[in-house]
Design an enzyme around this catalytic site. Structure first.
Site, short mmCIF file in Angstrom:
data_model
loop_
_atom_site.label_atom_id
_atom_site.label_comp_id
_atom_site.label_asym_id
_atom_site.label_seq_id
_atom_site.Cartn_x
_atom_site.Cartn_y
_atom_site.Cartn_z
N ASP A 1 127.91 -9.01 34.98
CA ASP A 1 128.15 -9.54 33.69
C ASP A 1 129.42 -10.42 33.15
OD1 ASP A 1 125.69 -10.67 31.54
OD2 ASP A 1 127.73 -11.28 30.58
N ASN B 1 133.49 -12.67 36.74
CA ASN B 1 132.34 -13.86 36.25
C ASN B 1 131.33 -14.24 37.88
OD1 ASN B 1 132.26 -16.72 37.06
ND2 ASN B 1 133.67 -17.39 36.04
N ARG C 1 110.75 -9.79 35.21
CA ARG C 1 111.28 -8.26 35.38
C ARG C 1 110.52 -7.41 36.22
NH1 ARG C 1 114.97 -9.68 30.36
NH2 ARG C 1 113.35 -7.96 29.09
N CYS D 1 117.06 -21.50 32.63
CA CYS D 1 116.52 -21.85 31.65
C CYS D 1 116.50 -22.86 30.59
CB CYS D 1 116.43 -20.55 30.50
SG CYS D 1 118.77 -20.07 30.63
N ASP E 1 120.22 -15.03 37.40
CA ASP E 1 119.79 -15.41 35.80
C ASP E 1 120.65 -15.99 34.74
OD1 ASP E 1 118.05 -15.54 33.96
OD2 ASP E 1 117.96 -14.05 32.41
N PHE F 1 124.12 -12.42 36.47
CA PHE F 1 124.19 -12.62 34.59
C PHE F 1 122.95 -11.49 34.36
CE2 PHE F 1 124.81 -16.43 37.79
CZ PHE F 1 125.74 -17.19 36.70
N1 SAH Z 1 119.37 -11.52 33.00
C1 SAH Z 1 119.18 -11.01 31.32
C2 SAH Z 1 119.42 -12.42 30.74
C3 SAH Z 1 120.69 -12.90 30.65
S1 SAH Z 1 121.21 -14.33 29.24
C4 SAH Z 1 118.11 -10.57 30.84
O1 SAH Z 1 116.77 -9.91 31.89
O2 SAH Z 1 118.01 -9.94 29.81
C5 SAH Z 1 123.02 -15.11 30.92
C6 SAH Z 1 123.99 -14.28 31.04
O3 SAH Z 1 124.99 -14.61 31.27
C7 SAH Z 1 124.80 -13.40 29.17
O4 SAH Z 1 124.33 -12.26 29.71
C8 SAH Z 1 126.38 -14.14 29.80
O5 SAH Z 1 127.55 -12.74 29.58
C9 SAH Z 1 126.35 -13.99 30.69
N2 SAH Z 1 127.29 -15.28 31.66
C10 SAH Z 1 127.62 -16.13 31.58
N3 SAH Z 1 128.66 -16.92 32.07
C11 SAH Z 1 128.18 -16.19 33.13
C12 SAH Z 1 129.03 -15.95 34.55
N4 SAH Z 1 129.85 -17.23 34.80
N5 SAH Z 1 129.25 -15.02 35.19
C13 SAH Z 1 129.10 -13.67 34.93
N6 SAH Z 1 127.91 -13.77 33.08
C14 SAH Z 1 127.85 -15.14 33.08
#
Ligand code: SAH
Length: 387
Positions: free
Chosen positions: A242, A269, A206, A330, A290, A221
């Protein structure tokens, strides 16, 4: 002390520096019960060291010490002190970070995260679970926290025959803890947040993203808005997406708390929204991808690769020339070279010229242990669309 005798293959693995011995390589168990610390011997009686023993997991033996290092009464205190001293030496500009990262701290299957004055622990094997009272004692002694929470709800505990349980082990643990990462303040719920509350492994990525971010940005995400809030000072506008309503509520709370009126959160989504943005001809200067681990196991790799390909292809198309893509995976089962290949394919399909500006991984509080590939899971590429 109970003795576990392992096969030639197991012995070779231990001598090559891997601390895990699978059940199929255990030849004989003398007197060991669930969660014992055992003496480990090769098939001809060669002493290999000391280990945590599990009666349930496929990983029956987790080495913790060499043959001359029999764990004594202050084992937990000594190891936790060393782990904490390493984090201390890194002088993070943050009040939340990982203090103990399992194997990399010679404490396999133990996770300890710090959120301000509070600690969150995860016990992921029988031995660590059984030792929680001793671990709690050592943590209080070494780190003097106000409270310790056990976030023992990961599914891997089921493989150890352990129940999923979240409980305070010491002091009091509030539902909202305020922590800081550089200039960003977060409100963290250690009881219910994802992982132990924050994605601490992305902290340094970040920070890195902030060095390149500008203009109109998209944080896909986003969870609680980590990347969005980190890059907001350099951007005109950030859209954070998200799929989880709870996450979106967290983004809004955190954006308001940090006075970031240019961060907008949307519950969507990402796959649908990227398609829609492309259809409407939207363009961005900065995009962060992410996603959660698409490949949770080897069988899921093919499908995961097509997911990574799709979001990276669409993101590259949505970038203006000169724009920056921060793209992460990840999934342990998708190696760095597989991930670079997939993103390269995406750039080729997008007919874009893209440079690789930085190749990054999980933060230094989650160090990769050489010879234990399982400890290297996070890949983060910073790319620039040249044309
Ligand atoms: N970038 C964040 C961590 C992301 S974790 C950080 O730096 O803290 C991954 C996230 O993706 C989760 O919050 C989950 O709710 C979301 N997620 C999973 N599938 C998704 C989708 N198809 N569309 C949008 N969000 C999604």
């Amino acid at each position: 002390m109970p003795v576990v005798t392992i096969s030639r293959k197991g012995e070779e693995r231990v001598q090559a520096g891997h601390p895990w011995v699978y059940r199929s390589d255990v030849q004989q168990v003398d007197g060991a019960v669930a969660g014992d610390i055992v003496r480990v011997e090769g098939p001809r009686g060669r002493p290999l060291g000391f280990a945590f023993f599990s009666t349930r997991s496929e990983i029956a033996v987790r080495m913790v010490a060499g043959p001359g290092e029999e764990p004594s009464a202050d084992f937990w205190r000594t190891r936790i002190t060393a782990a904490a001293a390493y984090r201390e030496s890194l002088r993070f500009d943050a009040t939340a970070y990982r203090v103990v990262y399992g194997e990399a701290d010679r404490l396999p299957s133990l996770i300890v995260d710090r959120y301000g004055d509070h600690l969150v622990v995860q016990a992921l094997s029988q031995a660590v679970d059984r030792a929680l009272p001793a671990i709690t004692h050592a943590l209080v002694d070494v780190l003097q926290p106000a409270g310790i929470l056990a976030r023992n709800d990961p599914r891997v505990r089921l493989l150890e025959g352990l129940e999923q349980r979240v409980e305070a082990l010491y002091g009091t643990v509030p539902e909202a803890i305020d922590v800081r990462e550089g200039a960003v303040e977060y409100r963290v719920d250690p009881w219910r947040g994802q992982k132990t509350g924050l994605f601490l492994d992305q902290r340094e990525n970040r920070e890195a993203a902030l060095r390149y971010a500008r203009g109109r940005a998209l944080d896909a995400f986003s969870y609680n808005g980590g990347f969005a809030l980190a890059i907001a000072p350099r951007c005109e506008h950030v859209t954070a997406i998200d799929i989880s309503a709870d996450a979106v509520a967290r983004i809004r709370t955190n954006a308001a708390h940090n006075g970031r009126a240019n961060v907008e959160a949307r519950e969507m989504n990402v796959f649908d929204e990227l398609r829609e943005l492309q259809r409407t001809g939207a363009q961005f200067d900065t995009i962060v991808l992410d996603p959660p681990a698409f490949a949770k196991n080897k069988a899921a790799v093919r499908k995961a690769l097509s997911g990574y390909k799709e979001i990276n292809l669409r993101a590259i198309k949505l970038l203006r020339p000169g724009g920056v893509l921060v793209t992460c995976s990840c999934s342990y089962n998708v190696s760095e070279s597989m991930f670079v290949d997939i993103v390269s394919d995406a750039a080729a399909d997008a007919r874009a010229e893209v440079t690789l500006v930085e190749k990054r991984t999980q933060g230094r509080d989650h160090p990769i242990l050489l010879n234990v590939p399982e400890t290297y899971y996070l890949k983060c590429l910073i790319l620039r669309k040249v044309a």
